[in-house]
Design a protein around this motif. Structure first.
Motif, PDB file in Angstrom:
ATOM      1  N   ARG A  74       0.835  -1.209   0.000  1.00  0.00           N
ATOM      2  CA  ARG A  74       0.000   0.000   0.000  1.00  0.00           C
ATOM      3  C   ARG A  74       0.869   1.257   0.000  1.00  0.00           C
ATOM      4  O   ARG A  74       0.537   2.240  -0.672  1.00  0.00           O
ATOM      5  N   ARG A  75       1.949   1.223   0.738  1.00  0.00           N
ATOM      6  CA  ARG A  75       2.794   2.412   0.835  1.00  0.00           C
ATOM      7  C   ARG A  75       3.600   2.647  -0.438  1.00  0.00           C
ATOM      8  O   ARG A  75       3.846   3.796  -0.821  1.00  0.00           O
ATOM      9  N   LEU A  76       4.001   1.573  -1.119  1.00  0.00           N
ATOM     10  CA  LEU A  76       4.956   1.699  -2.223  1.00  0.00           C
ATOM     11  C   LEU A  76       4.372   1.353  -3.592  1.00  0.00           C
ATOM     12  O   LEU A  76       5.118   1.199  -4.554  1.00  0.00           O
ATOM     13  N   TRP A  77       3.048   1.260  -3.706  1.00  0.00           N
ATOM     14  CA  TRP A  77       2.479   0.779  -4.963  1.00  0.00           C
ATOM     15  C   TRP A  77       2.767   1.721  -6.129  1.00  0.00           C
ATOM     16  O   TRP A  77       2.965   1.272  -7.274  1.00  0.00           O
ATOM     17  N   LEU A  78       2.823   3.023  -5.878  1.00  0.00           N
ATOM     18  CA  LEU A  78       3.143   3.956  -6.961  1.00  0.00           C
ATOM     19  C   LEU A  78       4.578   3.749  -7.456  1.00  0.00           C
ATOM     20  O   LEU A  78       4.851   3.836  -8.660  1.00  0.00           O
ATOM     21  N   PRO A 123      20.022  10.207   3.293  1.00  0.00           N
ATOM     22  CA  PRO A 123      19.044  11.298   3.285  1.00  0.00           C
ATOM     23  C   PRO A 123      17.738  10.848   3.939  1.00  0.00           C
ATOM     24  O   PRO A 123      17.585   9.689   4.327  1.00  0.00           O
ATOM     25  N   ALA A 124      16.806  11.776   4.047  1.00  0.00           N
ATOM     26  CA  ALA A 124      15.469  11.449   4.558  1.00  0.00           C
ATOM     27  C   ALA A 124      14.442  12.029   3.592  1.00  0.00           C
ATOM     28  O   ALA A 124      14.612  13.138   3.082  1.00  0.00           O
ATOM     29  N   VAL A 125      13.395  11.277   3.310  1.00  0.00           N
ATOM     30  CA  VAL A 125      12.340  11.725   2.406  1.00  0.00           C
ATOM     31  C   VAL A 125      11.207  12.330   3.238  1.00  0.00           C
ATOM     32  O   VAL A 125      10.615  11.631   4.071  1.00  0.00           O
ATOM     33  N   PRO A 126      10.886  13.617   3.045  1.00  0.00           N
ATOM     34  CA  PRO A 126       9.761  14.207   3.775  1.00  0.00           C
ATOM     35  C   PRO A 126       8.457  13.488   3.452  1.00  0.00           C
ATOM     36  O   PRO A 126       8.229  13.095   2.306  1.00  0.00           O
ATOM     37  N   ARG A 131       4.700  10.597  -1.851  1.00  0.00           N
ATOM     38  CA  ARG A 131       3.785  10.048  -2.856  1.00  0.00           C
ATOM     39  C   ARG A 131       4.303  10.288  -4.270  1.00  0.00           C
ATOM     40  O   ARG A 131       4.437   9.350  -5.066  1.00  0.00           O
ATOM     41  N   TRP A 132       4.626  11.551  -4.593  1.00  0.00           N
ATOM     42  CA  TRP A 132       5.074  11.836  -5.960  1.00  0.00           C
ATOM     43  C   TRP A 132       6.499  11.341  -6.191  1.00  0.00           C
ATOM     44  O   TRP A 132       6.831  10.872  -7.289  1.00  0.00           O
ATOM     45  N   SER A 133       7.355  11.410  -5.157  1.00  0.00           N
ATOM     46  CA  SER A 133       8.740  10.975  -5.343  1.00  0.00           C
ATOM     47  C   SER A 133       8.826   9.465  -5.545  1.00  0.00           C
ATOM     48  O   SER A 133       9.709   8.978  -6.264  1.00  0.00           O
ATOM     49  N   SER A 134       7.912   8.719  -4.928  1.00  0.00           N
ATOM     50  CA  SER A 134       7.914   7.267  -5.117  1.00  0.00           C
ATOM     51  C   SER A 134       7.686   6.902  -6.579  1.00  0.00           C
ATOM     52  O   SER A 134       8.361   6.018  -7.131  1.00  0.00           O
ATOM     53  N   ALA A 135       6.748   7.583  -7.221  1.00  0.00           N
ATOM     54  CA  ALA A 135       6.466   7.305  -8.623  1.00  0.00           C
ATOM     55  C   ALA A 135       7.658   7.660  -9.504  1.00  0.00           C
ATOM     56  O   ALA A 135       8.027   6.903 -10.413  1.00  0.00           O
TER      57      ALA A 135
END
Length: 250
Positions: A74-78, A123-126, A131-135
Protein backbone atom coordinates in the motif's frame (compact mmCIF):
# COMPACT_ATOMS: atom_id res chain seq x y z
CA UNK A 1 22.94 -17.76 -28.64
CA UNK A 2 25.07 -20.92 -28.97
CA UNK A 3 24.71 -23.75 -26.49
CA UNK A 4 26.29 -23.15 -23.11
CA UNK A 5 29.76 -24.73 -22.87
CA UNK A 6 31.00 -26.55 -19.79
CA UNK A 7 33.18 -23.55 -18.94
CA UNK A 8 30.30 -21.11 -19.28
CA UNK A 9 27.97 -23.33 -17.25
CA UNK A 10 30.59 -23.61 -14.49
CA UNK A 11 31.04 -19.83 -14.56
CA UNK A 12 27.29 -19.29 -14.16
CA UNK A 13 27.09 -21.72 -11.23
CA UNK A 14 30.10 -20.11 -9.50
CA UNK A 15 28.71 -16.62 -10.11
CA UNK A 16 25.35 -17.35 -8.51
CA UNK A 17 27.01 -19.14 -5.61
CA UNK A 18 29.14 -16.05 -4.89
CA UNK A 19 26.19 -13.71 -5.45
CA UNK A 20 24.07 -15.79 -3.07
CA UNK A 21 26.79 -15.57 -0.40
CA UNK A 22 26.83 -11.78 -0.74
CA UNK A 23 23.04 -11.64 -0.40
CA UNK A 24 23.16 -13.95 2.62
CA UNK A 25 25.67 -11.69 4.38
CA UNK A 26 24.36 -8.25 3.39
CA UNK A 27 20.67 -8.87 2.55
CA UNK A 28 21.09 -7.67 -1.04
CA UNK A 29 23.52 -7.75 -3.94
CA UNK A 30 22.63 -10.97 -5.76
CA UNK A 31 21.32 -9.38 -9.00
CA UNK A 32 23.95 -6.64 -8.93
CA UNK A 33 26.94 -8.94 -8.51
CA UNK A 34 25.54 -11.56 -10.90
CA UNK A 35 24.98 -8.96 -13.63
CA UNK A 36 28.45 -7.52 -13.12
CA UNK A 37 30.31 -10.84 -13.21
CA UNK A 38 28.27 -12.39 -16.02
CA UNK A 39 28.60 -9.15 -17.98
CA UNK A 40 32.33 -9.85 -18.30
CA UNK A 41 31.76 -13.10 -20.23
CA UNK A 42 28.48 -12.52 -22.13
CA UNK A 43 26.25 -9.70 -23.43
CA UNK A 44 24.26 -7.97 -20.65
CA UNK A 45 20.94 -9.05 -22.20
CA UNK A 46 21.95 -12.71 -21.82
CA UNK A 47 23.12 -12.10 -18.25
CA UNK A 48 19.78 -10.43 -17.47
CA UNK A 49 17.87 -13.41 -18.86
CA UNK A 50 19.85 -15.82 -16.66
CA UNK A 51 19.14 -13.63 -13.66
CA UNK A 52 15.35 -13.85 -13.84
CA UNK A 53 14.55 -17.11 -12.00
CA UNK A 54 17.17 -17.03 -9.19
CA UNK A 55 16.44 -13.35 -8.55
CA UNK A 56 12.69 -14.02 -8.41
CA UNK A 57 13.03 -17.00 -6.05
CA UNK A 58 15.45 -15.36 -3.62
CA UNK A 59 13.58 -12.05 -3.53
CA UNK A 60 10.13 -13.61 -3.05
CA UNK A 61 11.65 -15.45 -0.10
CA UNK A 62 12.87 -12.09 1.27
CA UNK A 63 9.56 -10.38 0.51
CA UNK A 64 7.28 -12.80 2.35
CA UNK A 65 9.65 -13.21 5.29
CA UNK A 66 8.77 -9.64 6.32
CA UNK A 67 6.12 -8.52 8.82
CA UNK A 68 3.41 -7.03 6.58
CA UNK A 69 3.33 -7.45 2.82
CA UNK A 70 -0.04 -5.67 2.47
CA UNK A 71 1.03 -2.47 4.27
CA UNK A 72 4.34 -2.35 2.40
CA UNK A 73 2.54 -2.68 -0.94
CA UNK A 74 0.00 0.00 0.00
CA UNK A 75 2.79 2.41 0.83
CA UNK A 76 4.96 1.70 -2.22
CA UNK A 77 2.48 0.78 -4.96
CA UNK A 78 3.14 3.96 -6.96
CA UNK A 79 6.85 3.18 -6.92
CA UNK A 80 6.16 -0.38 -8.07
CA UNK A 81 3.95 0.90 -10.91
CA UNK A 82 6.74 3.25 -11.97
CA UNK A 83 9.25 0.38 -11.93
CA UNK A 84 7.07 -1.72 -14.25
CA UNK A 85 6.47 1.12 -16.72
CA UNK A 86 10.10 2.26 -16.73
CA UNK A 87 11.52 -1.26 -17.04
CA UNK A 88 9.33 -2.27 -19.96
CA UNK A 89 10.20 1.01 -21.69
CA UNK A 90 13.94 0.78 -20.94
CA UNK A 91 14.32 -2.87 -21.88
CA UNK A 92 14.35 -1.90 -25.55
CA UNK A 93 17.97 -0.80 -25.04
CA UNK A 94 19.02 -3.97 -23.23
CA UNK A 95 17.35 -6.13 -25.87
CA UNK A 96 19.05 -4.28 -28.72
CA UNK A 97 22.25 -5.45 -30.41
CA UNK A 98 24.20 -2.46 -29.08
CA UNK A 99 26.40 -4.46 -26.69
CA UNK A 100 28.92 -1.61 -26.47
CA UNK A 101 26.51 0.79 -24.81
CA UNK A 102 24.66 -1.75 -22.68
CA UNK A 103 27.98 -3.02 -21.28
CA UNK A 104 29.17 0.51 -20.57
CA UNK A 105 25.80 1.35 -19.01
CA UNK A 106 26.01 -1.70 -16.76
CA UNK A 107 29.46 -0.62 -15.61
CA UNK A 108 28.26 2.94 -14.94
CA UNK A 109 25.29 1.68 -12.90
CA UNK A 110 27.57 -0.48 -10.73
CA UNK A 111 29.95 2.43 -10.11
CA UNK A 112 27.17 4.88 -9.20
CA UNK A 113 25.50 2.42 -6.84
CA UNK A 114 28.70 1.33 -5.08
CA UNK A 115 30.18 4.83 -4.80
CA UNK A 116 26.96 6.28 -3.41
CA UNK A 117 26.62 3.42 -0.92
CA UNK A 118 30.19 3.94 0.30
CA UNK A 119 30.31 7.74 0.50
CA UNK A 120 26.86 9.31 0.71
CA UNK A 121 25.12 10.26 3.92
CA UNK A 122 21.69 8.75 4.38
CA UNK A 123 19.04 11.30 3.29
CA UNK A 124 15.47 11.45 4.56
CA UNK A 125 12.34 11.73 2.41
CA UNK A 126 9.76 14.21 3.78
CA UNK A 127 6.35 12.59 4.25
CA UNK A 128 4.67 15.25 2.07
CA UNK A 129 6.98 14.39 -0.85
CA UNK A 130 6.79 10.61 -0.60
CA UNK A 131 3.78 10.05 -2.86
CA UNK A 132 5.07 11.84 -5.96
CA UNK A 133 8.74 10.97 -5.34
CA UNK A 134 7.91 7.27 -5.12
CA UNK A 135 6.47 7.30 -8.62
CA UNK A 136 9.44 9.25 -10.03
CA UNK A 137 12.03 7.05 -8.33
CA UNK A 138 10.19 3.93 -9.46
CA UNK A 139 10.18 5.07 -13.09
CA UNK A 140 13.87 6.02 -13.00
CA UNK A 141 14.73 2.68 -11.37
CA UNK A 142 12.77 0.95 -14.13
CA UNK A 143 14.69 2.77 -16.86
CA UNK A 144 18.00 1.72 -15.29
CA UNK A 145 16.75 -1.84 -14.80
CA UNK A 146 15.48 -2.09 -18.35
CA UNK A 147 18.68 -0.65 -19.80
CA UNK A 148 21.28 -2.44 -17.67
CA UNK A 149 19.65 -5.26 -15.66
CA UNK A 150 20.68 -3.56 -12.37
CA UNK A 151 17.76 -3.09 -9.95
CA UNK A 152 19.31 -0.93 -7.23
CA UNK A 153 19.64 2.61 -8.64
CA UNK A 154 17.99 4.76 -7.32
CA UNK A 155 15.54 2.40 -5.56
CA UNK A 156 17.79 1.21 -2.74
CA UNK A 157 18.93 4.63 -1.41
CA UNK A 158 15.36 5.91 -1.74
CA UNK A 159 13.82 3.04 0.23
CA UNK A 160 16.57 3.39 2.84
CA UNK A 161 15.63 7.08 3.16
CA UNK A 162 12.01 6.30 4.12
CA UNK A 163 12.90 5.63 7.75
CA UNK A 164 11.56 2.07 7.83
CA UNK A 165 12.33 -0.40 10.58
CA UNK A 166 14.91 -3.08 9.75
CA UNK A 167 12.31 -5.78 9.01
CA UNK A 168 10.12 -3.40 6.99
CA UNK A 169 13.19 -2.20 5.08
CA UNK A 170 14.18 -5.74 4.12
CA UNK A 171 10.62 -6.48 3.02
CA UNK A 172 10.38 -3.26 0.99
CA UNK A 173 13.65 -4.08 -0.77
CA UNK A 174 12.35 -7.58 -1.47
CA UNK A 175 9.19 -6.08 -2.98
CA UNK A 176 11.16 -3.69 -5.18
CA UNK A 177 13.53 -6.41 -6.41
CA UNK A 178 10.70 -8.88 -7.03
CA UNK A 179 8.69 -6.38 -9.08
CA UNK A 180 11.85 -5.37 -10.96
CA UNK A 181 12.57 -9.01 -11.80
CA UNK A 182 9.05 -9.61 -13.12
CA UNK A 183 9.09 -6.35 -15.09
CA UNK A 184 12.50 -7.20 -16.59
CA UNK A 185 11.22 -10.60 -17.71
CA UNK A 186 8.17 -8.95 -19.31
CA UNK A 187 10.32 -6.33 -21.00
CA UNK A 188 12.81 -8.82 -22.44
CA UNK A 189 10.01 -11.13 -23.58
CA UNK A 190 8.20 -8.26 -25.29
CA UNK A 191 11.32 -7.64 -27.40
CA UNK A 192 11.96 -11.32 -28.12
CA UNK A 193 15.10 -11.40 -25.98
CA UNK A 194 14.07 -14.07 -23.45
CA UNK A 195 14.93 -17.46 -24.93
CA UNK A 196 13.90 -20.92 -23.73
CA UNK A 197 17.55 -21.95 -23.43
CA UNK A 198 18.18 -19.03 -21.10
CA UNK A 199 15.22 -20.04 -18.94
CA UNK A 200 16.60 -23.56 -18.48
CA UNK A 201 19.99 -22.22 -17.39
CA UNK A 202 18.27 -19.64 -15.17
CA UNK A 203 16.45 -22.50 -13.41
CA UNK A 204 19.78 -24.27 -12.91
CA UNK A 205 21.18 -21.14 -11.27
CA UNK A 206 18.58 -21.27 -8.47
CA UNK A 207 20.34 -24.05 -6.55
CA UNK A 208 23.77 -22.36 -6.26
CA UNK A 209 22.03 -19.07 -5.42
CA UNK A 210 20.09 -20.64 -2.54
CA UNK A 211 23.17 -22.55 -1.34
CA UNK A 212 25.13 -19.31 -1.43
CA UNK A 213 22.46 -17.51 0.59
CA UNK A 214 22.59 -20.22 3.25
CA UNK A 215 26.39 -20.07 3.36
CA UNK A 216 26.23 -16.27 3.57
CA UNK A 217 23.84 -16.41 6.52
CA UNK A 218 26.24 -18.78 8.29
CA UNK A 219 29.18 -16.55 7.40
CA UNK A 220 27.37 -13.46 8.72
CA UNK A 221 27.58 -14.90 12.24
CA UNK A 222 31.36 -15.18 11.97
CA UNK A 223 32.47 -11.96 10.26
CA UNK A 224 31.87 -8.22 10.46
CA UNK A 225 29.06 -7.67 7.97
CA UNK A 226 29.82 -3.92 7.64
CA UNK A 227 33.44 -4.60 6.70
CA UNK A 228 32.36 -7.30 4.24
CA UNK A 229 29.92 -4.85 2.67
CA UNK A 230 32.62 -2.18 2.21
CA UNK A 231 34.95 -4.64 0.47
CA UNK A 232 32.07 -5.84 -1.69
CA UNK A 233 31.22 -2.30 -2.77
CA UNK A 234 34.88 -1.56 -3.52
CA UNK A 235 34.96 -4.67 -5.70
CA UNK A 236 31.80 -3.49 -7.51
CA UNK A 237 33.51 -0.20 -8.34
CA UNK A 238 36.50 -2.02 -9.88
CA UNK A 239 34.18 -4.37 -11.76
CA UNK A 240 32.11 -1.43 -12.97
CA UNK A 241 35.22 0.39 -14.21
CA UNK A 242 36.27 -2.66 -16.21
CA UNK A 243 32.82 -2.93 -17.83
CA UNK A 244 32.57 0.82 -18.44
CA UNK A 245 35.97 1.05 -20.16
CA UNK A 246 36.01 -2.28 -21.99
CA UNK A 247 33.96 -1.21 -25.06
CA UNK A 248 36.31 1.75 -25.63
CA UNK A 249 39.67 0.03 -25.17
CA UNK A 250 38.97 -3.37 -26.75
Amino acid sequence: MPAFSLFLTSTIVATFLLAGIVKGVTGMGLPTLAMGLLGTVMPPVTAASLLIVPSFVTNVWQLFAGPSFASTLRRLWLMMAGIVIGTVAGSRLLASDNVKWTTAGLGAALIVHATYSLLARQPAVPARAERWSSAVVGFLTGLVTGGTGVFVVPAVPYIQALGLSRDDLIQALGLSFTVSTIALALGLASHGAFEVGHLAMSLLAVLPALLGMWLGQVLRQKINAATFRRWFLAFLILLGLELLLRPFVA
